[in-house]
Design a protein around this motif. Structure first.
Motif, mmCIF file in Angstrom:
data_model
loop_
_atom_site.group_PDB
_atom_site.id
_atom_site.type_symbol
_atom_site.label_atom_id
_atom_site.label_comp_id
_atom_site.label_asym_id
_atom_site.label_seq_id
_atom_site.Cartn_x
_atom_site.Cartn_y
_atom_site.Cartn_z
ATOM 1 N N PHE A 187 0.848 -1.200 0.000
ATOM 2 C CA PHE A 187 0.000 0.000 0.000
ATOM 3 C C PHE A 187 0.884 1.253 0.000
ATOM 4 C CE2 PHE A 187 -2.818 3.026 2.355
ATOM 5 C CZ PHE A 187 -3.783 3.126 1.374
ATOM 6 N N GLN A 188 0.696 2.080 -1.029
ATOM 7 C CA GLN A 188 1.580 3.243 -1.219
ATOM 8 C C GLN A 188 0.915 4.521 -0.737
ATOM 9 O OE1 GLN A 188 3.398 3.378 -5.211
ATOM 10 N NE2 GLN A 188 2.249 1.537 -5.608
ATOM 11 N N ASN A 189 0.505 4.537 0.489
ATOM 12 C CA ASN A 189 -0.193 5.742 0.955
ATOM 13 C C ASN A 189 -0.273 5.751 2.471
ATOM 14 O OD1 ASN A 189 -1.493 8.159 0.457
ATOM 15 N ND2 ASN A 189 -3.522 7.258 0.295
ATOM 16 N N ALA A 190 -0.627 6.914 3.002
ATOM 17 C CA ALA A 190 -1.005 7.078 4.409
ATOM 18 C C ALA A 190 -2.160 8.055 4.373
ATOM 19 C CB ALA A 190 0.155 7.645 5.224
#
Lengths: 100, 381
Positions: free
Chosen positions: B128-131
């Motif tokens: 997962f490439q996010n926050a």
């Protein structure tokens, strides 16, 4: 026969280029193609989920399914409201796109 | 200008040590505002020592690569031991640093100002490439390892996301067009201040980058955004080119849709971001002091539809209230906005002129008084 295209946008850095992901079941093994169709059916049958208006920096995902007869179905979800089935489909698409 | 207060400061200080939580908090708020308005900063230590430690309690959950937060496992709590998982510990420490920044620097009790519990979820999904902030808690991805690494590695990203909560509980800036870009900018400003404060970096020492710690070494780019030089954070084939403007002349018009980034809220945030950078570096020293206080008071005084011009005017007015009309801080606020193409409408030249005229009059009266005195003395002689 079915194709799927995943488009991704938004997030903490929404402007970083995120290339679309394409998967065609003709390119998959018999087993993977069955998994693909099963995941697609589960996701297409789910009722639309409203976006969370309080979420910030969440990503949006749009999967478009196409069949040879020209029919297409689009399903959109976001990080903050994603179902486990949709997450499984995203993982499948990314994994098999890389192999393609 | 001396400040008058109906309750003497020594009495407030005594009340600030009270066993009653509500009495203590009220006294602290009054003390803080009183000292802040008079430019006093020594209240900080007292505030820290007296604020109840049971506010803003932290919990970190492990999603185990799932996406259903209710199925995540509680892995670290305020009273529990450290985890063996570094992502858990980094998230826990980042929540703590952000909470402590707001408490010690801005006298704010957690995200909502009322001790809201801070929950974070790590190992969300796979690759997962996010926050993101979902309105109640923070969610971190591990990154894909190709472009992004674990998002818990960036303290300014943690500060950024939690500040979305602060904004929601204060101005509640709507997430569209200029108010949305201000919303994003508030998160960048206070996110970067959390990092600078934690590292005790002055404005001159800081890199003014957002997300420098979450890009993999193989990616040719410094960070996600640069407040010092918007539009230069990255430029390569994999990511494209940083599109942020640092001046109103480069303001980007985009559709107010999800795909249009709600009118470019993550793009045009470069303009107020750069104004803050200009103020902080022209004043020098720790940016969380005068610049941070001016921005925070302006955020609290803003509303859902506040645009760039209105926010700029508010910062000018707040600088005048906090540090005095025609103070160096107020002048530099005006200069900073000027530097990004926004003329502060609140620059009260009439007031400045009146003050100058009065000063001149006082000088003339003094001179006349002296002349009369010398004439009298000459007459006696």
């Amino acid at each position: 026969m079915m194709k799927a295209t995943l488009a991704t946008w938004g997030g903490l850095a929404p402007l970083l280029a995120t290339p679309a992901v394409h998967v065609d079941d003709a390119d998959l093994s018999k087993e993977d193609a069955a998994t693909f169709r099963s995941l697609a059916t589960q996701v297409k049958d789910q009722p639309a989920r409203p976006a969370n208006p309080r979420a910030r920096d969440a990503r949006s995902y749009e999967v478009t399914f196409e069949t040879p007869d020209g029919a297409s179905t689009t399903v959109e979800q976001t990080d903050a409201t994603m179902t486990p089935e949709f997450a499984d489909l995203l993982q499948f698409l990314r994994r098999h796109h890389r192999r393609a | 200008m001396p400040l008058c207060c109906i309750v003497p400061p020594h009495m407030l200080e005594r009340l600030a040590q009270s066993d009653s939580k509500s009495r203590r908090q009220k006294a602290l708020n009054t003390l803080f505002n009183t000292y802040r308005l008079s430019g006093e900063r020594t209240i900080r230590a007292l505030t820290f020592a007296s604020t109840s430690p049971d506010t803003g309690r932290r919990s970190v959950y492990d999603c185990r690569h799932g996406v259903t937060l209710s199925r995540a496992i509680l892995t670290r709590t305020e009273d529990g031991p450290q985890s063996t998982d570094e992502s858990v510990n980094r998230a826990f420490d980042g929540l703590g640093a952000t909470r402590d920044f707001y408490r010690q620097v801005l006298n704010r009790n957690s995200i909502d100002g009322n001790g809201l519990r801070l929950n974070a979820y790590v190992h969300y999904d796979r690759d997962f490439q996010n926050a993101y902030w979902d309105g109640e808690q923070m969610v971190f991805g591990d990154g894909d390892g190709e472009i992004f690494v674990d998002f818990t590695k960036s303290l300014d990203v943690i500060g950024h996301e939690l500040t979305h909560g602060v904004t929601e509980f204060t101005a509640n800036l709507t997430y569209h067009n200029q108010p949305g870009a201000l919303n994003e900018s508030m998160s960048d400003v206070f996110g970067v201040l959390v990092k600078q404060w934690a590292n005790q970096q002055t404005a001159e020492q800081a890199d003014w980058l957002i997300g420098a710690d979450i890009l993999t070494p193989g990616i040719a780019g410094d960070a996600l955004r640069s407040m010092k030089a918007p539009g230069t954070a990255y430029d390569n084939e994999a990511l494209g080119r940083d599109p942020q403007p640092g001046h109103m002349s480069g303001y980007v018009q985009l559709p107010d849709t999800s795909r249009g980034d709600w009118g470019g809220v993550h793009i045009n945030s470069g303009i107020p971001n750069h104004a803050f950078y200009l103020l902080a570096t022209s004043l020098g020293g720790p940016a969380w002091e005068a610049p941070g206080h001016i921005w925070y008071e302006s955020l609290k005084a803003s509303s859902a539809d506040t645009n760039f011009q209105q926010f700029a005017d508010t910062t000018y007015a707040k600088a005048g209230l906090l540090y005095g009309a025609s103070s160096k801080q107020q002048k530099l606020v005006s200069d900073a906005w000027d530097g990004v193409g926004i003329k502060v409408a609140g620059v009260n030249t009439t007031a400045v002129e009146t003050e100058n005229t009065l000063r001149e009059l006082v000088k003339q009266v003094s001179q006349l008084t002296a002349d009369i005195a010398s004439l009298k003395a000459a007459g006696k002689g």
